[in-house]
Design a protein around this motif. Structure first.
Motif, short mmCIF file in Angstrom:
data_model
loop_
_atom_site.label_atom_id
_atom_site.label_comp_id
_atom_site.label_asym_id
_atom_site.label_seq_id
_atom_site.Cartn_x
_atom_site.Cartn_y
_atom_site.Cartn_z
N GLU A 1 0.83 -1.21 0.00
CA GLU A 1 0.00 0.00 0.00
C GLU A 1 0.86 1.25 0.00
O GLU A 1 0.56 2.23 -0.70
CB GLU A 1 -0.92 -0.01 1.22
N GLN B 1 3.94 1.48 -1.17
CA GLN B 1 4.52 1.61 -2.50
C GLN B 1 3.51 2.12 -3.51
O GLN B 1 3.83 2.95 -4.37
CB GLN B 1 5.08 0.26 -2.94
N GLY B 2 2.26 1.61 -3.39
CA GLY B 2 1.23 2.11 -4.30
C GLY B 2 0.95 3.58 -4.10
O GLY B 2 0.81 4.34 -5.07
N GLN C 1 3.85 5.51 -5.57
CA GLN C 1 3.77 5.59 -7.03
C GLN C 1 2.65 6.52 -7.48
O GLN C 1 2.80 7.28 -8.45
CB GLN C 1 3.52 4.18 -7.59
N LEU D 1 -0.13 1.35 -11.18
CA LEU D 1 -0.17 0.94 -9.78
C LEU D 1 -0.04 -0.58 -9.66
O LEU D 1 -0.64 -1.32 -10.42
CB LEU D 1 -1.50 1.38 -9.13
N ARG E 1 -0.71 -4.36 -8.44
CA ARG E 1 -1.89 -5.07 -7.95
C ARG E 1 -1.58 -5.73 -6.61
O ARG E 1 -0.51 -6.27 -6.40
CB ARG E 1 -2.29 -6.17 -8.95
N ARG E 2 -2.58 -5.76 -5.71
CA ARG E 2 -2.39 -6.39 -4.41
C ARG E 2 -2.87 -7.82 -4.45
O ARG E 2 -3.84 -8.09 -5.04
CB ARG E 2 -3.14 -5.63 -3.32
#
Length: 367
Positions: free
Chosen positions: A213, A215-216, A219, A364, A366-367
């Motif tokens: 999260e 890192q997202g 970004q 972004l 993906r988790r």
């Protein structure tokens, strides 16, 4: 009856008896010990054998196949003073029929008693737990002692196995409780290990989630900043490409001032030093539009020069500059031009932001 027939019959009977007493048939895997006048003579082998009637007689018949002997349970005391009943199974084979018949009176009883004494010596040096878990060692020690002692008896002990070890009932109950406690302990340890592994995996998953999260978000912020920078660059290029003058820029500068105090966290805001210059520029622009008559700047300069040479005209011009009416056509034209430039700039900024957000969503993780 003829007197000659009787002797013939008697002679025939004697011959049959002598033949029957002379011939001995020994089955396979059997050995017969023959004594002549009470002394060992020889051992008959399987097949057809001949002996002297009356002088030779068969003393013992032995089976040389491997035999199994199971003894009765014998009480034995362990090192920790516990009485256990142990019964054994013995596998033996007669290798020397003469020694088995003449070296020992009853080899089975001798083997049984030797087994009991050896067991007491071996088990007496072990505790109960060692006795229950060391059957192979006990068997090996029993076999070594029995093989050494029965060798002179013409018997070879092939295997000795402990069939059962029977401790007292109280010891059995204590052992069952101990085993139950050990199983409960193992179950508790396994349960604790499972919970520990579950918590570790959950913590690692939460950590990985937070990292992803973060890192997202990073970004996204980077892409948003890139989009805003591109939007500003596009606006800057559009302004320079359209060759906007300082008056329009000053008007847009004044329009952005209310945004400084729009945030709820701002308790005060500072008016930049360029504000007076922007106001002066806008005022000058409105003054020029109000005094101009639609003539080009060169014509106005010529009129100004004429006015400078004409004292009366200069006196008239210096009397006072005409004021700009709020609802005048010139003022409305200036405001419309500035609004149009602002709308174009806003459209360019919104397009650039939309492109930046679209690019950020595609990039972004993906988790």
């Amino acid at each position: 009856m003829d007197p000659v027939v009787i002797p013939i019959l008697v002679a025939a009977i004697v011959v049959v008896f002598l033949v029957a007493a002379t011939v001995r048939i020994v089955p396979q895997a059997r050995r017969y010990n023959v004594e002549r006048f009470g002394r060992y003579r020889r051992t008959l082998q399987p097949g057809l054998n001949f002996v002297l009637p009356v002088a030779d007689r068969i003393n013992t018949k032995l089976d040389v196949r491997e035999q199994v002997y199971s003894s009765d349970p014998k009480p034995v005391i362990t090192e920790d003073n516990l009485v256990v009943n142990i019964d054994t199974v013995l596998y033996y084979q007669i290798t020397d029929p003469r020694a088995a018949a003449y070296e020992v009176a009853d080899y089975l009883q001798a083997i049984d008693q030797l087994t009991v004494t050896t067991l007491r010596n071996v088990i007496g040096s072990m505790d109960l737990e060692g006795t229950l878990t060391s059957r192979e060692e006990i068997n090996a020690r029993l076999r070594a002692v029995l093989d050494d002692a029965t060798g002179k008896w013409g018997i070879r002990v092939n295997r000795v196995e402990i069939k059962a070890i029977d401790p007292p009932n109280t010891i059995k109950e204590a052992m069952e409780k101990q085993m139950r406690a050990e199983r409960d302990k193992r179950a508790a340890i396994l349960h604790a290990e499972g919970e520990r592994q579950a918590k570790i995996l959950t913590a690692e998953g939460t950590k990985q989630k937070d990292i992803l999260e973060a890192q997202g978000a990073q970004q996204a912020m980077i892409l948003r900043a890139d989009g805003e920078s591109k939007a500003v660059e596009l606006v800057f290029q559009a302004v320079h490409r359209n060759n906007a003058d300082a008056k329009v820029l000053a008007y847009k500068y004044l329009e952005t001032l209310p945004d400084l105090a729009r945030s709820d966290n701002n308790t005060f805001w500072v008016i930049p030093g360029e504000l007076t210059e922007a106001i002066r520029t806008v005022s000058t622009a409105f003054g020029d539009r109000a005094t101009g008559t639609g003539q080009p700047p060169g014509a106005r300069r010529e009129e100004a020069d004429d006015g400078a040479t004409d004292p009366d005209a200069s006196d008239k011009d210096h009397v006072g500059a005409p004021a700009i009416e709020p609802n005048s056509t010139l003022a409305l034209d200036a405001v419309a031009a500035a609004d149009e430039a602002a709308k174009q700039a806003a459209v360019a900024v919104s397009d650039a932001k939309a492109e930046a957000e679209a690019a950020g969503e595609t990039r972004l993780p993906r988790r």
